[in-house]
Design an enzyme around this catalytic site. Structure first.
Site, PDB file in Angstrom:
ATOM      1  N   CYS A   2      57.029   4.023 -20.557  1.00  9.79           N
ATOM      2  CA  CYS A   2      57.901   5.151 -20.801  1.00  9.79           C
ATOM      3  C   CYS A   2      57.055   6.387 -21.119  1.00  9.79           C
ATOM      4  O   CYS A   2      56.067   6.305 -21.843  1.00  9.79           O
ATOM      5  CB  CYS A   2      58.877   4.946 -21.960  1.00  9.79           C
ATOM      6  SG  CYS A   2      60.000   3.573 -21.728  1.00  9.79           S
ATOM      7  N   ARG A  27      53.957   6.138 -16.153  1.00 10.75           N
ATOM      8  CA  ARG A  27      54.220   5.270 -17.300  1.00 10.75           C
ATOM      9  C   ARG A  27      55.522   4.488 -17.157  1.00 10.75           C
ATOM     10  O   ARG A  27      55.851   3.650 -18.006  1.00 10.75           O
ATOM     11  CB  ARG A  27      54.295   6.106 -18.587  1.00 10.75           C
ATOM     12  CG  ARG A  27      53.048   6.905 -18.851  1.00 10.75           C
ATOM     13  CD  ARG A  27      53.218   7.751 -20.093  1.00 10.75           C
ATOM     14  NE  ARG A  27      53.283   6.920 -21.277  1.00 10.75           N
ATOM     15  CZ  ARG A  27      52.248   6.526 -21.990  1.00 10.75           C
ATOM     16  NH1 ARG A  27      51.044   6.914 -21.638  1.00 10.75           N
ATOM     17  NH2 ARG A  27      52.403   5.771 -23.049  1.00 10.75           N
ATOM     18  N   TRP A  73      60.505   2.873 -18.473  1.00  9.59           N
ATOM     19  CA  TRP A  73      60.164   1.539 -17.993  1.00  9.59           C
ATOM     20  C   TRP A  73      61.039   0.612 -18.813  1.00  9.59           C
ATOM     21  O   TRP A  73      60.883   0.501 -20.022  1.00  9.59           O
ATOM     22  CB  TRP A  73      58.681   1.241 -18.227  1.00  9.59           C
ATOM     23  CG  TRP A  73      58.245  -0.046 -17.607  1.00  9.59           C
ATOM     24  CD1 TRP A  73      57.839  -0.243 -16.312  1.00  9.59           C
ATOM     25  CD2 TRP A  73      58.148  -1.329 -18.253  1.00  9.59           C
ATOM     26  NE1 TRP A  73      57.522  -1.562 -16.113  1.00  9.59           N
ATOM     27  CE2 TRP A  73      57.698  -2.242 -17.278  1.00  9.59           C
ATOM     28  CE3 TRP A  73      58.411  -1.786 -19.534  1.00  9.59           C
ATOM     29  CZ2 TRP A  73      57.494  -3.600 -17.560  1.00  9.59           C
ATOM     30  CZ3 TRP A  73      58.209  -3.125 -19.811  1.00  9.59           C
ATOM     31  CH2 TRP A  73      57.757  -4.019 -18.843  1.00  9.59           C
ATOM     32  N   ASN A  99      60.028   5.513 -26.773  1.00  7.20           N
ATOM     33  CA  ASN A  99      59.087   4.671 -26.034  1.00  7.20           C
ATOM     34  C   ASN A  99      58.681   3.555 -26.984  1.00  7.20           C
ATOM     35  O   ASN A  99      58.069   3.812 -28.011  1.00  7.20           O
ATOM     36  CB  ASN A  99      57.865   5.509 -25.620  1.00  7.20           C
ATOM     37  CG  ASN A  99      56.721   4.657 -25.097  1.00  7.20           C
ATOM     38  OD1 ASN A  99      56.938   3.527 -24.659  1.00  7.20           O
ATOM     39  ND2 ASN A  99      55.521   5.198 -25.141  1.00  7.20           N
ATOM     40  N   GLY A 100      59.051   2.320 -26.662  1.00  5.45           N
ATOM     41  CA  GLY A 100      58.697   1.194 -27.532  1.00  5.45           C
ATOM     42  C   GLY A 100      59.808   0.177 -27.559  1.00  5.45           C
ATOM     43  O   GLY A 100      60.692   0.182 -26.701  1.00  5.45           O
ATOM     44  N   GLU A 484      39.951  -9.434  -9.174  1.00  2.00           N
ATOM     45  CA  GLU A 484      40.400  -8.040  -9.171  1.00  2.00           C
ATOM     46  C   GLU A 484      40.962  -7.651  -7.800  1.00  2.00           C
ATOM     47  O   GLU A 484      41.995  -6.973  -7.710  1.00  2.00           O
ATOM     48  CB  GLU A 484      39.219  -7.136  -9.573  1.00  2.00           C
ATOM     49  CG  GLU A 484      39.466  -5.650  -9.521  1.00  2.00           C
ATOM     50  CD  GLU A 484      40.610  -5.146 -10.422  1.00  2.00           C
ATOM     51  OE1 GLU A 484      41.161  -5.922 -11.205  1.00  2.00           O
ATOM     52  OE2 GLU A 484      40.937  -3.968 -10.279  1.00  2.00           O
ATOM     53  N   LYS A 488      44.753  -6.313  -7.180  1.00  4.67           N
ATOM     54  CA  LYS A 488      45.049  -5.027  -6.512  1.00  4.67           C
ATOM     55  C   LYS A 488      46.043  -5.247  -5.381  1.00  4.67           C
ATOM     56  O   LYS A 488      47.005  -4.506  -5.232  1.00  4.67           O
ATOM     57  CB  LYS A 488      43.778  -4.382  -5.922  1.00  4.67           C
ATOM     58  CG  LYS A 488      42.800  -3.766  -6.880  1.00  4.67           C
ATOM     59  CD  LYS A 488      43.247  -2.508  -7.551  1.00  4.67           C
ATOM     60  CE  LYS A 488      44.007  -2.773  -8.808  1.00  4.67           C
ATOM     61  NZ  LYS A 488      43.293  -2.975 -10.024  1.00  4.67           N
ATOM     62  N   GLU A 491      49.684  -6.079  -6.668  1.00  2.53           N
ATOM     63  CA  GLU A 491      50.470  -5.015  -7.306  1.00  2.53           C
ATOM     64  C   GLU A 491      50.824  -3.878  -6.361  1.00  2.53           C
ATOM     65  O   GLU A 491      51.854  -3.243  -6.513  1.00  2.53           O
ATOM     66  CB  GLU A 491      49.824  -4.507  -8.596  1.00  2.53           C
ATOM     67  CG  GLU A 491      48.473  -3.895  -8.486  1.00  2.53           C
ATOM     68  CD  GLU A 491      47.928  -3.445  -9.838  1.00  2.53           C
ATOM     69  OE1 GLU A 491      48.678  -3.213 -10.784  1.00  2.53           O
ATOM     70  OE2 GLU A 491      46.691  -3.305  -9.938  1.00  2.53           O
ATOM     71  N   HIS A 507      39.137 -27.674  -5.048  1.00  6.53           N
ATOM     72  CA  HIS A 507      39.914 -28.486  -5.981  1.00  6.53           C
ATOM     73  C   HIS A 507      41.405 -28.176  -5.924  1.00  6.53           C
ATOM     74  O   HIS A 507      42.112 -28.437  -6.888  1.00  6.53           O
ATOM     75  CB  HIS A 507      39.357 -28.317  -7.399  1.00  6.53           C
ATOM     76  CG  HIS A 507      37.920 -28.723  -7.492  1.00  6.53           C
ATOM     77  ND1 HIS A 507      37.522 -30.031  -7.596  1.00  6.53           N
ATOM     78  CD2 HIS A 507      36.786 -27.980  -7.435  1.00  6.53           C
ATOM     79  CE1 HIS A 507      36.189 -30.076  -7.613  1.00  6.53           C
ATOM     80  NE2 HIS A 507      35.725 -28.845  -7.522  1.00  6.53           N
ATOM     81  N   LYS A 606      51.892   2.228 -15.900  1.00  4.65           N
ATOM     82  CA  LYS A 606      50.456   2.384 -16.094  1.00  4.65           C
ATOM     83  C   LYS A 606      50.003   1.874 -17.454  1.00  4.65           C
ATOM     84  O   LYS A 606      49.020   1.175 -17.577  1.00  4.65           O
ATOM     85  CB  LYS A 606      50.110   3.871 -15.943  1.00  4.65           C
ATOM     86  CG  LYS A 606      48.652   4.194 -16.101  1.00  4.65           C
ATOM     87  CD  LYS A 606      47.893   3.716 -14.902  1.00  4.65           C
ATOM     88  CE  LYS A 606      46.401   3.967 -15.022  1.00  4.65           C
ATOM     89  NZ  LYS A 606      45.673   3.129 -14.061  1.00  4.65           N
TER      90      LYS A 606
HETATM   91  O1  M6R Z   1      44.924   0.496 -20.049  1.00  4.55           O
HETATM   92  P1  M6R Z   1      44.380  -0.892 -19.999  1.00  4.55           P
HETATM   93  O2  M6R Z   1      43.075  -0.988 -19.319  1.00  4.55           O
HETATM   94  O3  M6R Z   1      44.362  -1.561 -21.335  1.00  4.55           O
HETATM   95  O4  M6R Z   1      45.434  -1.670 -19.090  1.00  4.55           O
HETATM   96  C1  M6R Z   1      45.327  -3.039 -18.844  1.00  4.55           C
HETATM   97  C2  M6R Z   1      46.234  -3.455 -17.725  1.00  4.55           C
HETATM   98  O5  M6R Z   1      47.565  -3.161 -18.026  1.00  4.55           O
HETATM   99  C3  M6R Z   1      45.878  -2.770 -16.399  1.00  4.55           C
HETATM  100  O6  M6R Z   1      44.556  -3.002 -16.040  1.00  4.55           O
HETATM  101  C4  M6R Z   1      46.802  -3.293 -15.263  1.00  4.55           C
HETATM  102  O7  M6R Z   1      46.545  -4.631 -15.012  1.00  4.55           O
HETATM  103  C5  M6R Z   1      46.619  -2.452 -14.002  1.00  4.55           C
HETATM  104  N1  M6R Z   1      47.887  -2.216 -13.386  1.00  4.55           N
HETATM  105  C6  M6R Z   1      45.756  -3.108 -12.989  1.00  4.55           C
HETATM  106  O8  M6R Z   1      45.600  -2.349 -11.842  1.00  4.55           O
END
Ligand code: M6R
Length: 611
Positions: A2, A27, A73, A99-100, A484, A488, A491, A507, A606
């Site tokens: 948010c 956000r 969000w 936000n929360g 990673e 990527k 998402e 395995h 984010k």
């Molecule tokens: O702000 P942060 O690095 O603590 O965030 C951690 C994760 O939320 C963040 O890396 C998330 O997995 C991303 N969407 C990955 O691309």
């Protein structure tokens, strides 16, 4: 999660808020809304992105010099118009954004229902708002006082902004666990979840602390704690330019941020790594060097992409410093009963510095006597402030929801820290230190070279965009890179992808392999290379499609792979900063080829400020 924005001052509030919401949309983008106070208190809100709200506003009265806005969000209640913020109190006198998460909202709601309150939404926010209004009415007190009383009885996390019809110039704001920045202009104030909506108007900001309430008027900012004692606002100067938060000619923030990496890695090394003098200057690390050198173990706590950077760091620190490293998901760490000894060193890695799980995990560990080192990108963020010391990654604002440049900057900082500690501890030779320092210094230029593969990767994206699943395999330092790459792709393109250590594939996951499965090998020239070539053969024997990220000069990989992406040679310790880039580009181009909104992938936000 948010984004919140507020404005009070001589300008028209709506354009300031709307622009701010667009900047904070990363956000959360389930719904958006504004409340504008100009005699009447009007709330406009809409399911969907900020653009839909903007469209909806055409033809309405937008005139006001005070207002609040929200991009959501969803936590409590599905994303729809009804649950969108701002919410209006039962009397229609007060509007609030939040936000929360309010954890004890159900009990409060029950009490309010018994008193005859009705609720128009399913949100915890509306419950808190009516709780505040109820206190205000019963105590016949100002809004500020009612907020203070209510917050003492709230369990959960919040950043809230409220405006009251009876007080037409004042915004009441409060935070615990969710960020709040207040920009100080001349006769005006701006409030937001981060500095991006503010930077255009002023560089002077105050980061509000947990348990503080701000009473914000055009020419006055009063900060108090929940005990009603005045707090002195600590004014910080923003070190950020407007250009850093705009797309700069790129189609998406994600692409811009991928292409910024030569600069961001350079900025991260600049002023710290001096290859001529053979020094690494990191004051936060230096301050705790003895503690780190003598630590029995180091724990690294993070989430998502930052957790992947932490896994690479585990390999690097164990190799260079010979200190055992454990990497923990913050969400697991905070809810188990971890064994922490006085003086244990905990490194928290976070781009946003606001991730709720990471923040609470380190707060708990700090209480038990651990030393917290924060590796954070967002300057002034909560994790940076809770940490005893640390190092900023200096990657600049990362707006795309998929983390890219933050990952490589985290690796650059963690590698420098490991090199520094390794040298001081005597676990690496001066020669190896100098060699690796030079390798690090060469990375920005090599990243430039990797980025030249962009067109080739775009073609690969067209070829593979309809695959249902992907497997990503790597070994050693490149194993977390495989994780990673898979994250990527998932998402951004919504294609199911798994990352695995290449040898572990035998395995179980090998059962997935057939002629339709693309398998991405992160197979750069390193001490595991022969082994990963064997794994590639195992995939080929089962007709899998192999896409290999390989090092210049490798003559074996091209004989096995269906498609290759060639990157410059680099020491295995720094290679992940190069090998991850084709994976970022592949995910990006597949997402674009599928017509998806890569900067705002569905269901994500984010900054994950809820647990
Ligand atoms: O702000 P942060 O690095 O603590 O965030 C951690 C994760 O939320 C963040 O890396 C998330 O997995 C991303 N969407 C990955 O691309």
């Amino acid at each position: 999660m948010c984004g919140i924005v507020g404005y009070t001052g001589p300008r028209e509030a709506y354009p300031v808020i709307l622009k701010g919401l667009k900047r904070l949309e990363y956000r959360g983008y389930d719904s958006a809304g504004v409340a504008l106070l100009d005699g009447d208190l009007n709330v406009y809100k809409k399911k969907g992105k900020v653009a839909e709200l903007e469209e909806n506003m055409i033809g309405t009265n937008m005139h006001a010099h005070i207002g609040i806005g929200h991009t959501r969000w969803a936590t409590h209640g599905e994303p729809n118009d009804r649950n969108a913020h701002p919410h209006l109190s039962q009397s229609g006198q007060i509007a609030m954004i939040h936000n929360g998460i309010i954890e004890n909202y159900a009990k409060i709601k029950k009490d309010l229902l018994a008193k005859g309150y009705n609720f128009k939404s399913d949100t915890d926010t509306e419950v808190l708002l009516n709780f505040i209004e109820d206190i205000k009415k019963n105590n016949n007190c100002p809004l500020e006082e009612a907020v203070r009383i209510a917050l003492k009885r709230i369990v959960g996390a919040y950043c809230i902004l409220l405006i009251d019809k009876d007080d037409p110039h004042t915004i009441i704001a409060a935070r615990k666990g969710s960020p709040l920045v207040i920009g100080i202009g001349k006769g005006e104030h701006f409030l937001a979840s981060d500095a991006s909506p503010i930077i255009e108007y002023t560089k002077e900001v105050v980061y509000v602390n947990d348990y503080e309430i701000a009473i914000v008027r055009p020419d006055e900012l009063i900060l108090k704690n929940l005990g009603n004692e005045n707090q002195t606002p600590f004014i910080t100067k923003l070190d950020m330019e407007l250009a850093a938060i705009e797309k700069g000619g790129y189609d998406h923030f994600m692409l811009k941020e991928i292409f910024e990496q030569p600069t961001t890695i350079y900025d991260c090394l600049r002023g710290r790594l001096d290859t001529e003098k053979s020094t690494i200057t990191m004051s936060g690390i230096q301050q705790y060097a003895d503690k780190i050198i003598n630590a029995n173990r180091i724990m690294i706590i993070a989430c998502g992409t930052s957790w992947h950077a932490a896994l690479v760091a585990e390999y690097i620190i164990e190799e260079l410093c010979r200190i055992p490293v454990e990497v923990e998901y913050a969400s697991e760490f905070r809810y188990r009963n971890p064994i922490i000894h006085e003086g244990d060193v905990i490194i928290a890695v976070s781009q946003s510095g606001e991730t709720a799980d990471t923040l609470v995990a380190i707060e708990n560990a700090k209480q038990k006597g651990a030393i917290i080192i924060g590796i954070v990108n967002a300057v002034g963020s909560s994790i940076a402030r809770v940490s005893h010391a640390g190092a900023y990654t200096h990657a600049g604002p990362e707006i795309g929801v998929a983390s890219t440049k933050a990952f490589t900057a985290q690796l650059a900082v963690l590698t420098m820290a490991a090199l520094k500690i390794g040298l001081e501890k005597g676990t690496i030779t001066k020669e190896r230190y100098q060699q690796l320092a030079q390798e690090l210094a060469d990375i920005p230029e090599k990243v430039e070279a990797v980025l030249k593969t962009d067109d080739q990767i775009k073609k690969l994206a067209e070829k593979y965009k309809d695959a249902r699943d992907f497997l990503y395999l790597g070994r050693g330092y490149n194993f977390p890179v495989a994780l990673e790459g898979a994250l990527k792709l998932k998402e951004i393109s919504y294609i199911h992808a798994e990352g695995y250590p290449a040898a572990e594939m035998k395995h179980g996951p090998i059962a997935l392999v057939d002629e339709d499965l693309p398998v991405v090998f992160v197979a750069t020239k390193d001490s595991y290379h022969e082994k990963i070539i064997s794994n590639m053969q195992e995939i080929k024997a089962r007709k899998g499609k192999v896409i290999a990220i390989m090092t210049e000069g490798d003559t074996v990989t091209p004989t096995l792979a269906d498609d290759i992406i060639v990157i410059p040679e680099a020491d295995e310790i720094v290679a992940p900063m190069l090998s991850v880039i084709p994976l970022q580009l592949l995910a990006y181009h597949i997402g674009v080829a599928k017509g998806l909104d890569v900067d705002k992938p569905r269901n994500l936000a984010k900054s994950v400020t809820v647990e």
